[in-house]
Design a protein around this motif. Structure first.
Motif, PDB file in Angstrom:
ATOM      1  N   VAL A  54      -1.211  42.562-101.634  1.00 60.23           N
ATOM      2  CA  VAL A  54      -1.725  43.821-100.885  1.00 60.23           C
ATOM      3  C   VAL A  54      -2.855  43.321 -99.973  1.00 60.23           C
ATOM      4  CG1 VAL A  54      -3.093  45.959-101.365  1.00 60.23           C
ATOM      5  CG2 VAL A  54      -0.922  45.184-102.402  1.00 60.23           C
ATOM      6  N   GLU A  55      -3.877  42.626-100.415  1.00 59.49           N
ATOM      7  CA  GLU A  55      -4.977  42.233 -99.796  1.00 59.49           C
ATOM      8  C   GLU A  55      -5.031  41.010 -99.091  1.00 59.49           C
ATOM      9  OE1 GLU A  55      -8.471  42.003-102.421  1.00 59.49           O
ATOM     10  OE2 GLU A  55      -8.021  43.940-103.182  1.00 59.49           O
ATOM     11  N   ARG A  56      -3.650  40.518 -98.786  1.00 57.96           N
ATOM     12  CA  ARG A  56      -3.268  39.259 -98.040  1.00 57.96           C
ATOM     13  C   ARG A  56      -4.360  38.234 -98.315  1.00 57.96           C
ATOM     14  NH1 ARG A  56      -1.736  42.950 -92.979  1.00 57.96           N
ATOM     15  NH2 ARG A  56       0.089  43.556 -93.603  1.00 57.96           N
ATOM     16  N   ASN A  57      -4.694  38.016 -99.509  1.00 55.44           N
ATOM     17  CA  ASN A  57      -5.651  36.752 -99.827  1.00 55.44           C
ATOM     18  C   ASN A  57      -5.009  36.195-100.952  1.00 55.44           C
ATOM     19  OD1 ASN A  57      -7.851  35.702-100.561  1.00 55.44           O
ATOM     20  ND2 ASN A  57      -9.217  37.358-100.833  1.00 55.44           N
ATOM     21  N   PRO A  58      -4.610  34.999-100.733  1.00 50.16           N
ATOM     22  CA  PRO A  58      -3.993  33.940-101.817  1.00 50.16           C
ATOM     23  C   PRO A  58      -4.934  33.808-102.858  1.00 50.16           C
ATOM     24  CG  PRO A  58      -3.923  33.032 -99.828  1.00 50.16           C
ATOM     25  CD  PRO A  58      -4.695  34.489 -99.378  1.00 50.16           C
ATOM     26  N   ALA A  59      -6.490  33.674-102.616  1.00 45.01           N
ATOM     27  CA  ALA A  59      -7.287  33.214-103.771  1.00 45.01           C
ATOM     28  C   ALA A  59      -7.441  34.068-104.607  1.00 45.01           C
ATOM     29  CB  ALA A  59      -8.674  33.462-103.093  1.00 45.01           C
TER      30      ALA A  59
END
Length: 161
Positions: A54-59
């Motif tokens: 959703v946040e396009r953040n793989p972290a």
């Protein structure tokens, strides 16, 4: 800021709920069912995977996973230093809680470890005197999953402040 980030501590609920079930089981029977841990880890991982997408953040999924692996590795090494002090259930529970606490970042992860150490010492003092007599068991050692989970809850509460 994204609404999911504002309430990040809610994302740790799968670990909290599973952790509380593990606490009860560890205190009552001195066992940590691996199936329960696996279900908790998979559901917690799924939440972080959704957040990452959703946040396009793989972290959002990789950082907690790294902290969880580190937690399990540290607990495993500690269990090898003094055999019998920690069981494999403590290692797997550390993976589960480390996954949740790791999502809050390094400082709260370190706070979790420090709190776990302090609560662990207190728990080892209290268990034989206060807690153990009320639970029929033949094991002389104290279950450690309650310490792992409650230290994780304290870390999550600190994140909520």
């Amino acid at each position: 800021m994204h609404y999911l980030t504002d309430m990040a501590y809610i994302a740790a609920l799968p670990s909290l709920l599973c952790g509380l079930a593990l606490v009860v089981e560890d205190i009552r029977r001195f066992r940590v069912p691996r199936t329960w841990v696996l279900l908790g880890v998979l559901s917690q991982f799924a939440v972080f995977l959704v957040l990452a997408i959703v946040e396009r953040n793989p972290a959002k999924v990789l950082m907690p996973l790294g902290y969880a692996l580190l937690s399990a590795a540290i607990q495993f090494l500690l269990s090898r230093l003094k055999p019998g002090a920690l069981g494999f259930g403590d290692v797997t529970a550390s993976f589960l809680v480390g996954l949740a606490v790791g999502s809050f970042g390094l400082m709260l992860y370190l706070y979790w470890w420090l709190t776990m150490g302090a609560l662990g010492l207190l728990w080892l003092l209290l268990w034989p005197r206060i807690v153990k007599p009320s639970f029929p068991t033949n094991s002389p050692k104290a279950p450690f999953v309650p310490v792992i989970v409650f230290a994780g809850i304290l870390a999550a509460l600190l994140a909520a402040i």
